[in-house]
Design a protein around this motif. Sequence first.
Motif, mmCIF file in Angstrom:
data_model
loop_
_atom_site.group_PDB
_atom_site.id
_atom_site.type_symbol
_atom_site.label_atom_id
_atom_site.label_comp_id
_atom_site.label_asym_id
_atom_site.label_seq_id
_atom_site.Cartn_x
_atom_site.Cartn_y
_atom_site.Cartn_z
ATOM 1 N N PHE A 188 23.563 50.397 28.943
ATOM 2 C CA PHE A 188 24.879 49.487 28.816
ATOM 3 C C PHE A 188 24.753 48.055 28.940
ATOM 4 N N ALA A 189 25.616 47.377 28.080
ATOM 5 C CA ALA A 189 25.348 45.893 28.160
ATOM 6 C C ALA A 189 26.922 45.314 28.301
ATOM 7 N N VAL A 190 26.987 44.134 29.201
ATOM 8 C CA VAL A 190 27.896 43.700 29.377
ATOM 9 C C VAL A 190 27.994 42.224 29.011
ATOM 10 N N PRO A 191 28.993 41.414 28.910
ATOM 11 C CA PRO A 191 29.057 39.853 28.372
ATOM 12 C C PRO A 191 28.503 39.131 29.524
ATOM 13 N N GLY A 192 28.635 39.459 30.815
ATOM 14 C CA GLY A 192 28.055 38.514 31.697
ATOM 15 C C GLY A 192 27.914 39.259 33.091
ATOM 16 N N ALA A 193 27.143 38.706 33.932
ATOM 17 C CA ALA A 193 27.054 39.222 35.300
ATOM 18 C C ALA A 193 28.135 38.402 35.998
ATOM 19 N N ASP B 170 16.494 59.768 32.017
ATOM 20 C CA ASP B 170 15.445 59.374 32.960
ATOM 21 C C ASP B 170 15.796 57.998 33.572
ATOM 22 N N SER B 171 16.279 57.057 32.857
ATOM 23 C CA SER B 171 16.776 55.863 33.206
ATOM 24 C C SER B 171 18.068 55.247 33.051
ATOM 25 N N ILE B 172 18.707 54.536 33.751
ATOM 26 C CA ILE B 172 20.023 53.774 33.517
ATOM 27 C C ILE B 172 19.770 52.572 33.464
ATOM 28 N N ILE B 173 20.053 51.571 32.238
ATOM 29 C CA ILE B 173 19.759 50.178 32.134
ATOM 30 C C ILE B 173 20.782 49.410 31.749
ATOM 31 N N CYS B 174 21.110 48.489 32.653
ATOM 32 C CA CYS B 174 22.128 47.325 32.304
ATOM 33 C C CYS B 174 21.620 46.231 31.985
ATOM 34 N N THR B 175 22.045 45.709 30.606
ATOM 35 C CA THR B 175 21.599 44.330 30.089
ATOM 36 C C THR B 175 22.653 43.211 30.078
ATOM 37 N N SER B 176 22.382 41.963 29.993
ATOM 38 C CA SER B 176 23.205 41.042 29.941
ATOM 39 C C SER B 176 22.602 39.660 29.333
ATOM 40 N N VAL B 177 22.982 38.786 28.680
ATOM 41 C CA VAL B 177 22.457 37.598 28.611
ATOM 42 C C VAL B 177 22.592 36.848 29.812
ATOM 43 N N ILE C 296 18.264 49.865 36.440
ATOM 44 C CA ILE C 296 17.300 48.797 35.983
ATOM 45 C C ILE C 296 18.221 47.561 35.369
ATOM 46 N N MET C 297 18.112 46.610 36.062
ATOM 47 C CA MET C 297 18.871 45.406 35.548
ATOM 48 C C MET C 297 17.997 44.485 34.661
ATOM 49 N N LEU C 298 18.290 44.729 33.475
ATOM 50 C CA LEU C 298 17.526 43.989 32.633
ATOM 51 C C LEU C 298 17.819 42.727 31.928
ATOM 52 N N ALA C 299 17.208 41.542 32.183
ATOM 53 C CA ALA C 299 17.638 40.350 31.757
ATOM 54 C C ALA C 299 17.305 39.984 30.411
ATOM 55 N N ASP C 300 18.267 39.815 29.456
ATOM 56 C CA ASP C 300 18.179 39.159 28.129
ATOM 57 C C ASP C 300 18.451 37.869 28.176
ATOM 58 N N GLY C 301 17.817 36.904 28.798
ATOM 59 C CA GLY C 301 18.030 35.457 29.051
ATOM 60 C C GLY C 301 18.314 34.740 27.833
ATOM 61 N N LEU C 302 17.700 35.036 26.831
ATOM 62 C CA LEU C 302 17.794 34.272 25.557
ATOM 63 C C LEU C 302 18.760 34.944 24.650
ATOM 64 N N GLY C 303 19.044 36.187 24.891
ATOM 65 C CA GLY C 303 19.895 36.909 23.807
ATOM 66 C C GLY C 303 19.176 37.504 22.816
ATOM 67 N N ASP C 304 17.821 37.756 23.083
ATOM 68 C CA ASP C 304 16.892 38.106 21.881
ATOM 69 C C ASP C 304 17.326 39.552 21.703
ATOM 70 N N PHE C 305 17.322 40.209 22.718
ATOM 71 C CA PHE C 305 17.596 41.974 22.469
ATOM 72 C C PHE C 305 19.314 41.971 21.819
ATOM 73 N N ALA C 306 20.036 41.444 22.093
ATOM 74 C CA ALA C 306 21.301 41.381 21.609
ATOM 75 C C ALA C 306 21.249 40.948 20.491
ATOM 76 N N SER C 307 20.825 40.064 20.045
ATOM 77 C CA SER C 307 20.645 39.576 18.582
ATOM 78 C C SER C 307 19.754 40.407 17.740
ATOM 79 N N ALA C 308 18.731 41.108 18.270
ATOM 80 C CA ALA C 308 17.925 41.705 17.350
ATOM 81 C C ALA C 308 18.698 43.285 16.929
ATOM 82 N N LEU C 309 19.621 43.492 17.935
ATOM 83 C CA LEU C 309 20.620 44.735 17.980
ATOM 84 C C LEU C 309 21.903 44.359 16.965
ATOM 85 N N GLY C 310 21.928 43.074 16.731
ATOM 86 C CA GLY C 310 23.181 42.707 15.859
ATOM 87 C C GLY C 310 24.440 42.690 16.849
ATOM 88 N N LEU C 311 24.403 42.960 18.113
ATOM 89 C CA LEU C 311 25.598 43.145 18.862
ATOM 90 C C LEU C 311 25.723 41.752 19.719
#
Length: 158
Positions: free
Chosen positions: A39-44, A70-77, A96-111
């Motif tokens: 799951f992704a959030v706009p901001g921590a 197996d895993s629950i992952i939270c991501t944010s820019v 798992i608190m996954l840092a997408d600091g540059l927004g690369d993942f969100a961008s690659a997903l089109g989200l």
Amino acid sequence: MTIQVGDHLPDVELQIMGEKGPELVRTADLFGGKKVVLFAVPGAFTPTCSAAHLPGFVVHVDKIRDKGVDSIICTSVNDAFVMDAWGKSQNADEIIMLADGLGDFASALGLTQDRTANKMGIRSQRYAMIINDGTVELLNIDSKGLDTTSAETLLAAL
């Protein structure tokens, strides 16, 4: 273009907080061969994310895992330091608190979403996925609120 159900996740390098500081991780390693709720959030530390979104997953982590996840992952820019501090403040030890600091993942997903008017820059949209061996099985996107991306909604879909 926004990722769709049936698509394979892009392989992107992101960060998690390790014992000695930020560590690089690849999405291929996090999602390959596993069933994952992402799951992704706009901001921590933002109001809805801190009051409802992340806490819901913290409360339901055992029930979600009991469904074969197996895993629950939270991501944010946000950077790894912020994601780590936010996870600790929310008792999210099992997530798992996954840092997408540059927004690369969100961008690659089109989200991504443009929050520059609020001085927040480009952020991730609020979404939730069920991913099996890197392939999207469920994708829910919420433009406002938590109608389709809450822990309860994902739990019911598993």
